[in-house]
Design a protein around this motif. Structure first.
Motif, short mmCIF file in Angstrom:
data_model
loop_
_atom_site.label_atom_id
_atom_site.label_comp_id
_atom_site.label_asym_id
_atom_site.label_seq_id
_atom_site.Cartn_x
_atom_site.Cartn_y
_atom_site.Cartn_z
N GLU A 480 0.85 -1.20 0.00
CA GLU A 480 0.00 0.00 0.00
C GLU A 480 0.88 1.25 0.00
N THR A 481 0.49 2.27 -0.77
CA THR A 481 1.29 3.50 -0.86
C THR A 481 0.51 4.75 -0.49
N LEU A 482 -0.70 4.60 0.01
CA LEU A 482 -1.52 5.77 0.35
C LEU A 482 -0.81 6.62 1.40
N ASN A 483 -0.66 7.91 1.10
CA ASN A 483 -0.06 8.89 2.02
C ASN A 483 1.37 8.52 2.44
N MET A 484 2.08 7.80 1.59
CA MET A 484 3.47 7.44 1.87
C MET A 484 4.40 8.22 0.95
N PRO A 485 5.61 8.55 1.42
CA PRO A 485 6.56 9.27 0.56
C PRO A 485 7.04 8.40 -0.58
N LEU A 486 7.40 9.04 -1.68
CA LEU A 486 7.95 8.29 -2.81
C LEU A 486 9.29 7.68 -2.42
N PRO A 487 9.54 6.43 -2.78
CA PRO A 487 10.88 5.86 -2.52
C PRO A 487 11.90 6.46 -3.48
N TYR A 488 13.10 6.65 -3.00
CA TYR A 488 14.16 7.24 -3.82
C TYR A 488 15.04 6.17 -4.46
N THR A 489 15.41 5.18 -3.68
CA THR A 489 16.35 4.18 -4.16
C THR A 489 15.77 2.78 -3.96
N ILE A 490 16.44 1.79 -4.55
CA ILE A 490 16.02 0.41 -4.38
C ILE A 490 16.13 0.01 -2.91
N GLU A 491 17.12 0.56 -2.20
CA GLU A 491 17.26 0.27 -0.78
C GLU A 491 16.04 0.76 0.00
N ASP A 492 15.50 1.92 -0.40
CA ASP A 492 14.28 2.41 0.25
C ASP A 492 13.15 1.41 0.09
N VAL A 493 13.00 0.87 -1.10
CA VAL A 493 11.94 -0.11 -1.36
C VAL A 493 12.13 -1.35 -0.49
N GLU A 494 13.35 -1.84 -0.41
CA GLU A 494 13.62 -3.05 0.37
C GLU A 494 13.36 -2.82 1.85
N GLU A 495 13.77 -1.68 2.36
CA GLU A 495 13.55 -1.39 3.78
C GLU A 495 12.07 -1.25 4.10
N ARG A 496 11.34 -0.68 3.15
CA ARG A 496 9.94 -0.36 3.42
C ARG A 496 9.01 -1.54 3.22
N TRP A 497 9.27 -2.37 2.19
CA TRP A 497 8.26 -3.36 1.80
C TRP A 497 8.73 -4.80 1.71
N SER A 498 10.03 -5.05 1.71
CA SER A 498 10.46 -6.44 1.52
C SER A 498 10.41 -7.25 2.80
#
Length: 531
Positions: A480-498
């Motif tokens: 889910e991405t509602l009201n969440m900041p845009l990820p900048y890097t692939i590391e951001d994605v992994e920290e947030r959702w993996s």
């Protein structure tokens, strides 16, 4: 991140200010003609009433694709009972005569794409969608490498030149080549417009702006219908929907490149100039003195260090979080156009009359769902409801045409809402460093579906319904991405959702304060809820 505060806080760069309004409006205006490009073949390649032309030396009774070898005068006698099944026939050796009452000229009447050549008419659309597919692959990667603004400007110019060249095509082959290259430019415009809008819009406004700007496509279909009815000549229609691209090209130089992309590509000085320019346009000149290169680097050092200059499609599948997102989005994107084109191609008489009216409530419904239910629930719900409508239509007898038409229009509405959702959702899921490559990758799957639909127009509805159910199931596994900041890097994605790395600290934020003209760390939590 510094951009969260700068874009969201009205006392800094100005929030959703004057620049954002102009930026979104100018980028969305070409959307009026993007729908025209996708539906253009329905009009420029319309099939007029036709029959075999008269022979120069004798009279033959006529048919659409065959004529009698010898004159059959007895067939002119009223109540004639002669057996015509044994009479010798031949093709239309002298060409065809076309009725000009509905269309003055089309590609079909000009190049006689009827009878045995009729598949060449639909081949034009397939070739065009092949160009859209190629454009998604090519321009997606180029945008992450050279910037959204540069590729968008080039795409406007390419569509203007090659689209107008299509109107001057001397042969069928030349027309197909120009349409293929025009399709590539259409992909470049749509994908880069989405990213350039998303990356300059604060979090809270993304849903509203993303949904409302999709109405430009709906209005574009209505404009195309009016132009086609007025002109009725394929060359004039082709020219008039492509010539405005030169206007969009002329003012596109005003666009500001994504500051997020500039920082992550080691072009911080340009990013700083972009932020200063936006601040001045929004009436916040004091930010120019407060926001310096040192401040920018100090608060984005992690992102700058973790990014590198070149990413490929392999990076979309290399890590767990990116792999999950990409696989699910491929499923959603690949089924959406199959549903949309199936409904459109089977209800073409309604697309420009009753069918268009369905888009408005559908997109308003999407706005409400995206705002209150979130992206994941909205995406899955629209796909499941589309499947339900398709399955319901299977059991409606063909004699009940009104009911079948009503269900088809309702299904088109849910599919339209699904398309609106997936464009916004994809832009929010992929990180800035590889956003365009990701959007190009998943939209490539959509173009494969778009190319397949005209080639296999008679697929059973159970196939389309099953595809929608499958896509809906995959949508349930997206983050889910509602009201969440845009990820900048692939590391951001992994920290947030993996789930394999620690989640970001909850209390992280920046605040821009009066004083010595520097940014100080104060409340990180404000930023995480801002963009």
């Amino acid at each position: 991140h510094i951009f969260e505060l700068l874009l969201c806080d009205p006392i800094t760069v100005g929030g959703f200010g004057r620049y954002q309004w102009l930026h979104v409006t100018l980028i969305s205006l070409p959307g009026l003609l993007m729908a025209s490009q996708n539906l253009l073949n329905n009009f420029v390649s319309g099939i007029p009433e036709h029959h075999c032309s008269l022979s120069v030396t004798c009279f033959h009774l006529l048919d659409r694709c065959k004529r009698y070898v010898e004159p059959q005068w007895q067939l002119l006698v009223p109540n004639n009972t002669a057996n015509v099944s044994q009479l010798q026939t031949e093709g239309c050796l002298d060409g065809w005569t076309f009725d000009n009452s509905e269309f003055h000229a089309t590609t079909v009447s000009e190049w006689e794409l009827v009878c045995s050549l009729r598949p060449l008419k639909q081949m034009i659309q397939t070739i065009y969608m092949g160009g859209v597919l190629a454009g998604a692959i090519v321009f997606g990667g180029l945008s992450d490498r050279f910037g959204r603004r540069s590729v968008l400007i080039w795409s406007y110019l390419q569509l203007g030149i090659l689209g107008c060249s299509s109107a001057l095509s001397p042969t069928y082959s030349a027309y197909c080549v120009f349409r293929f290259l025009s399709g590539m430019a259409v992909s470049g415009i749509i994908l880069n417009a989405v990213s350039l809008k998303v990356e300059w819009i604060p979090t809270k406004e993304r849903t509203l702006v993303g949904t409302l700007t999709s109405f430009f496509f709906t209005f574009g279909q209505m404009i195309l219908a009016g132009l086609a009815y007025w002109l009725r000549d394929w060359r004039k229609l082709q020219l008039i929907v492509c010539a405005p691209m030169f206007l969009f090209f002329s003012y596109s130089w005003w666009y500001v490149e994504s500051a997020r992309w500039l920082v992550l590509n080691r072009r911080s000085e340009e990013a700083l100039k972009s932020l200063h320019r936006v601040a001045r346009i929004n009436g916040k000149p004091e930010v120019v003195d407060k926001l310096t290169l040192e401040v920018l680097h100090s608060h984005m050092n992690k992102e700058i260090q973790s990014s590198h200059s070149t990413f490929t499609a392999y990076d979309l599948l290399r890590t767990r979080g990116m792999r999950r997102i990409s696989i699910c989005l491929v499923a959603v994107w690949s089924e959406n156009p199959l549903l949309y084109l199936d409904l459109d191609l089977n209800t073409i008489s309604l697309i420009l009359i009753e069918g268009l009216a369905v888009d408005f409530p559908a997109k308003l419904m999407a706005l409400g769902m995206l705002t209150y239910l979130g992206r994941r629930v909205s995406q899955a719900t629209c796909l499941f409801l589309s499947a339900l409508i398709i399955f319901a239509n299977i059991f409606v007898p063909t004699e009940m045409q009104t009911m079948r038409t009503a269900l088809a229009c309702l299904g088109k509405g849910f599919t339209s809402a699904s398309f609106t959702t997936v464009y916004l959702y994809t832009g929010e899921l992929y990180p800035t460093v590889i956003r365009q490559t990701g959007m190009g990758f998943v939209s490539t799957m959509a173009r494969v579906g778009s190319m397949a639909a005209p080639v296999f127009p008679s697929l059973p509805n159970v196939v389309y319904g099953g595809a929608a159910v499958l896509a809906g199931c995959f949508a349930c596994f997206l983050p889910e991405t509602l009201n969440m900041p845009l990820p900048y890097t692939i590391e951001d994605v992994e920290e947030r959702w993996s789930g394999t790395s620690p989640a970001p600290r909850k209390e992280e934020g920046l605040s821009l304060k009066e004083g010595r003209g520097t940014l100080v760390v104060e409340a990180w939590s404000q930023l995480m809820t801002c963009l």
